[in-house]
Design a protein around this motif. Structure first.
Motif, PDB file in Angstrom:
ATOM      1  N   MET A   1      40.142  44.479  43.935  1.00  0.00           N
ATOM      2  CA  MET A   1      39.333  43.652  44.845  1.00  0.00           C
ATOM      3  C   MET A   1      40.071  43.539  46.179  1.00  0.00           C
ATOM      4  SD  MET A   1      37.876  39.832  44.069  1.00  0.00           S
ATOM      5  CE  MET A   1      37.257  40.412  42.512  1.00  0.00           C
ATOM      6  N   THR A   2      39.487  44.079  47.243  1.00  0.00           N
ATOM      7  CA  THR A   2      40.196  44.158  48.513  1.00  0.00           C
ATOM      8  C   THR A   2      39.724  43.118  49.519  1.00  0.00           C
ATOM      9  OG1 THR A   2      38.646  45.863  49.229  1.00  0.00           O
ATOM     10  CG2 THR A   2      40.691  46.614  48.199  1.00  0.00           C
ATOM     11  N   ASP A   3      38.430  42.815  49.547  1.00  0.00           N
ATOM     12  CA  ASP A   3      37.909  41.849  50.508  1.00  0.00           C
ATOM     13  C   ASP A   3      38.288  40.443  50.065  1.00  0.00           C
ATOM     14  OD1 ASP A   3      34.871  43.769  50.932  1.00  0.00           O
ATOM     15  OD2 ASP A   3      36.803  43.878  51.981  1.00  0.00           O
ATOM     16  N   ARG A   4      38.859  39.688  50.978  1.00  0.00           N
ATOM     17  CA  ARG A   4      39.328  38.345  50.651  1.00  0.00           C
ATOM     18  C   ARG A   4      38.290  37.312  51.041  1.00  0.00           C
ATOM     19  NH1 ARG A   4      42.351  34.729  53.657  1.00  0.00           N
ATOM     20  NH2 ARG A   4      42.854  36.270  55.239  1.00  0.00           N
ATOM     21  N   ALA A   5      38.032  36.364  50.159  1.00  0.00           N
ATOM     22  CA  ALA A   5      37.070  35.299  50.427  1.00  0.00           C
ATOM     23  C   ALA A   5      37.538  34.454  51.601  1.00  0.00           C
ATOM     24  CB  ALA A   5      36.894  34.430  49.184  1.00  0.00           C
ATOM     25  N   GLN A   6      36.588  33.997  52.413  1.00  0.00           N
ATOM     26  CA  GLN A   6      36.907  33.186  53.577  1.00  0.00           C
ATOM     27  C   GLN A   6      36.542  31.715  53.383  1.00  0.00           C
ATOM     28  OE1 GLN A   6      38.563  34.566  56.240  1.00  0.00           O
ATOM     29  NE2 GLN A   6      38.614  36.375  54.914  1.00  0.00           N
ATOM     30  N   SER A   7      35.890  31.393  52.286  1.00  0.00           N
ATOM     31  CA  SER A   7      35.497  30.012  52.009  1.00  0.00           C
ATOM     32  C   SER A   7      35.623  29.761  50.516  1.00  0.00           C
ATOM     33  CB  SER A   7      34.060  29.741  52.461  1.00  0.00           C
ATOM     34  OG  SER A   7      33.141  30.446  51.631  1.00  0.00           O
ATOM     35  N   TYR A   8      35.583  28.483  50.160  1.00  0.00           N
ATOM     36  CA  TYR A   8      35.678  28.121  48.744  1.00  0.00           C
ATOM     37  C   TYR A   8      34.498  28.678  47.954  1.00  0.00           C
ATOM     38  CZ  TYR A   8      35.562  25.275  44.526  1.00  0.00           C
ATOM     39  OH  TYR A   8      35.508  24.859  43.226  1.00  0.00           O
ATOM     40  N   GLU A   9      33.308  28.616  48.520  1.00  0.00           N
ATOM     41  CA  GLU A   9      32.128  29.122  47.825  1.00  0.00           C
ATOM     42  C   GLU A   9      32.232  30.631  47.601  1.00  0.00           C
ATOM     43  OE1 GLU A   9      30.776  25.514  47.154  1.00  0.00           O
ATOM     44  OE2 GLU A   9      29.808  27.335  46.439  1.00  0.00           O
ATOM     45  N   GLU A  10      32.720  31.351  48.601  1.00  0.00           N
ATOM     46  CA  GLU A  10      32.915  32.794  48.436  1.00  0.00           C
ATOM     47  C   GLU A  10      33.970  33.076  47.378  1.00  0.00           C
ATOM     48  OE1 GLU A  10      31.917  34.106  53.071  1.00  0.00           O
ATOM     49  OE2 GLU A  10      33.895  34.483  52.179  1.00  0.00           O
ATOM     50  N   LEU A  11      34.997  32.247  47.344  1.00  0.00           N
ATOM     51  CA  LEU A  11      36.059  32.434  46.354  1.00  0.00           C
ATOM     52  C   LEU A  11      35.532  32.205  44.941  1.00  0.00           C
ATOM     53  CD1 LEU A  11      38.951  33.000  45.618  1.00  0.00           C
ATOM     54  CD2 LEU A  11      39.530  30.632  46.197  1.00  0.00           C
ATOM     55  N   LYS A  12      34.695  31.198  44.771  1.00  0.00           N
ATOM     56  CA  LYS A  12      34.100  30.955  43.456  1.00  0.00           C
ATOM     57  C   LYS A  12      33.290  32.166  42.995  1.00  0.00           C
ATOM     58  CE  LYS A  12      31.710  27.191  43.668  1.00  0.00           C
ATOM     59  NZ  LYS A  12      30.866  26.082  43.140  1.00  0.00           N
ATOM     60  N   GLU A  13      32.521  32.724  43.906  1.00  0.00           N
ATOM     61  CA  GLU A  13      31.717  33.895  43.561  1.00  0.00           C
ATOM     62  C   GLU A  13      32.611  35.080  43.206  1.00  0.00           C
ATOM     63  OE1 GLU A  13      29.020  34.768  46.698  1.00  0.00           O
ATOM     64  OE2 GLU A  13      27.972  32.836  46.587  1.00  0.00           O
ATOM     65  N   ALA A  14      33.700  35.251  43.960  1.00  0.00           N
ATOM     66  CA  ALA A  14      34.613  36.362  43.689  1.00  0.00           C
ATOM     67  C   ALA A  14      35.270  36.208  42.323  1.00  0.00           C
ATOM     68  CB  ALA A  14      35.674  36.437  44.787  1.00  0.00           C
ATOM     69  N   ILE A  15      35.647  34.983  41.972  1.00  0.00           N
ATOM     70  CA  ILE A  15      36.258  34.744  40.659  1.00  0.00           C
ATOM     71  C   ILE A  15      35.261  35.029  39.548  1.00  0.00           C
ATOM     72  CG2 ILE A  15      37.218  32.968  39.148  1.00  0.00           C
ATOM     73  CD1 ILE A  15      38.385  31.631  41.645  1.00  0.00           C
ATOM     74  N   SER A  16      34.041  34.552  39.706  1.00  0.00           N
ATOM     75  CA  SER A  16      33.013  34.772  38.687  1.00  0.00           C
ATOM     76  C   SER A  16      32.696  36.259  38.525  1.00  0.00           C
ATOM     77  CB  SER A  16      31.732  34.013  39.057  1.00  0.00           C
ATOM     78  OG  SER A  16      31.983  32.624  39.113  1.00  0.00           O
ATOM     79  N   GLU A  17      32.636  36.965  39.653  1.00  0.00           N
ATOM     80  CA  GLU A  17      32.317  38.391  39.615  1.00  0.00           C
ATOM     81  C   GLU A  17      33.437  39.189  38.970  1.00  0.00           C
ATOM     82  OE1 GLU A  17      31.595  42.094  42.744  1.00  0.00           O
ATOM     83  OE2 GLU A  17      31.412  40.012  43.441  1.00  0.00           O
ATOM     84  N   GLY A  18      34.674  38.839  39.282  1.00  0.00           N
ATOM     85  CA  GLY A  18      35.802  39.605  38.770  1.00  0.00           C
ATOM     86  C   GLY A  18      36.258  39.206  37.381  1.00  0.00           C
ATOM     87  N   TYR A  19      35.750  38.093  36.867  1.00  0.00           N
ATOM     88  CA  TYR A  19      36.214  37.548  35.588  1.00  0.00           C
ATOM     89  C   TYR A  19      36.145  38.566  34.429  1.00  0.00           C
ATOM     90  CZ  TYR A  19      36.588  34.384  31.584  1.00  0.00           C
ATOM     91  OH  TYR A  19      36.972  33.767  30.426  1.00  0.00           O
ATOM     92  N   PRO A  20      35.058  39.294  34.237  1.00  0.00           N
ATOM     93  CA  PRO A  20      34.996  40.210  33.081  1.00  0.00           C
ATOM     94  C   PRO A  20      36.074  41.282  33.091  1.00  0.00           C
ATOM     95  CG  PRO A  20      32.807  39.857  34.014  1.00  0.00           C
ATOM     96  CD  PRO A  20      33.800  39.291  34.993  1.00  0.00           C
ATOM     97  N   ARG A  21      36.576  41.637  34.257  1.00  0.00           N
ATOM     98  CA  ARG A  21      37.574  42.707  34.362  1.00  0.00           C
ATOM     99  C   ARG A  21      39.001  42.186  34.318  1.00  0.00           C
ATOM    100  NH1 ARG A  21      33.737  43.658  38.261  1.00  0.00           N
ATOM    101  NH2 ARG A  21      35.106  42.875  39.906  1.00  0.00           N
ATOM    102  N   MET A  22      39.179  40.878  34.234  1.00  0.00           N
ATOM    103  CA  MET A  22      40.522  40.291  34.238  1.00  0.00           C
ATOM    104  C   MET A  22      41.153  40.323  32.854  1.00  0.00           C
ATOM    105  SD  MET A  22      39.987  36.914  36.643  1.00  0.00           S
ATOM    106  CE  MET A  22      39.415  37.034  38.341  1.00  0.00           C
ATOM    107  N   SER A  23      42.470  40.307  32.827  1.00  0.00           N
ATOM    108  CA  SER A  23      43.201  40.191  31.569  1.00  0.00           C
ATOM    109  C   SER A  23      43.007  38.794  30.990  1.00  0.00           C
ATOM    110  CB  SER A  23      44.695  40.438  31.815  1.00  0.00           C
ATOM    111  OG  SER A  23      45.239  39.381  32.595  1.00  0.00           O
TER     112      SER A  23
END
Length: 287
Positions: A1-23
């Protein structure tokens, strides 16, 4: 994941999106971040790692996976969200009005909501408090040369009640209200033989945290009443009561803290009644 979230709401979405691929380790951190954003905003790498049962290095990997250079850079978005939630009472009431049912914005609907929230809070309170900690705190209070009670902001009513009730037990107690900006001057004489009973909840009062740390360094015993194991008040405490807190509520209740304060006072009263001691005026302390 290269694009960094600029707000808390964007960060929440990034965490939710990336969750299945995380250890599994990173997934534990992700759940913590989404469920307890205030704890992550206020914690350190070590405290958040401990809360999620991962190694501190996993915290760095989690931040890197979301495009941040380190934990602190990611934490800034959580801290910004925490500041944004410190809304005015009018804004909080409007939030309740928007989220409620017709007719719930006033009168019996509000009372019903707050009663239900209070009952849930008291259930959590009983689960979070250990009898051994109450016993340890009572022992410290009963043997104190002087008891000092400190709280500010939302926790101040808890301190007022404790000072009043401990005075009714005829104990040597002083409320540190910081009148005239003199908190530092009034507290610098607190040391060995004294007990500081301090309460602080989100958003934690820096003056209370600093005073508790300074008193502990001078040899005073510190009993902390707070809301989380990640509270900055905990490191200075000899006994720490973590009452729990639902930070998702627009208005955070004092039902739990005041109920606990009463339980602490009555427990102390039972000890004093079992082992009568004379106060300065020669009368036995009343339970």
């Amino acid at each position: 994941m290269t694009d960094r979230a600029q707000s808390y709401e964007e960060l929440k979405e990034a965490i939710s999106e990336g969750y299945p691929r995380m250890s599994p380790q990173l997934q534990r951190i992700a759940r913590f971040a989404l469920e307890k954003p205030h704890d992550l905003a206020l914690g350190t790498v070590a405290t958040v790692a401990k809360a999620t049962t991962v190694q501190p290095s996993s915290m760095i990997r989690f931040a890197n996976a979301l495009g941040f250079s380190g934990f602190s850079q990611m934490q800034q978005l959580f801290q910004g969200h925490l500041v944004e939630r410190s809304a005015s009472y009018r804004e909080r009431i409007e939030q309740i009005r928007r989220g409620g049912k017709p007719g719930d914005a006033r009168g019996a609907g509000v009372l019903h909501q707050f009663v239900g929230d209070a009952m849930h809070e008291l259930t959590r309170l009983e689960e979070n408090i250990r009898a051994a900690d109450i016993k340890a705190a009572v022992k410290l209070l009963a043997g104190a040369r002087q008891i000092h009670v400190l709280a500010q902001r939302r926790a101040f009513p808890v301190a007022c009640y404790l000072a009043y009730a401990l005075n009714q037990l005829e104990l040597p107690v002083r409320l540190l209200d910081g009148l005239g900006g003199m908190l530092h001057e009034y507290s610098r004489g607190i040391g060995s033989g004294d007990v500081l009973l301090a309460a602080s909840f989100r958003n934690y009062s820096p003056d209370v945290i600093a005073t508790a740390g300074a008193c502990s360094e001078r040899g005073a015993k510190v009993i902390a009443i707070t809301d989380s194991t990640l509270s900055p008040l905990k490191p200075a405490a000899d006994v720490c009561f973590e009452l729990g807190d639902d930070s998702s509520q627009p208005f955070r209740s004092l039902v739990g803290p005041l109920c606990f304060a009463q339980a602490l006072v009555v427990s102390l009263g039972h000890r004093l009644a079992a082992v009568p001691a004379k106060s300065g005026n020669g009368r036995a302390r009343r339970a």
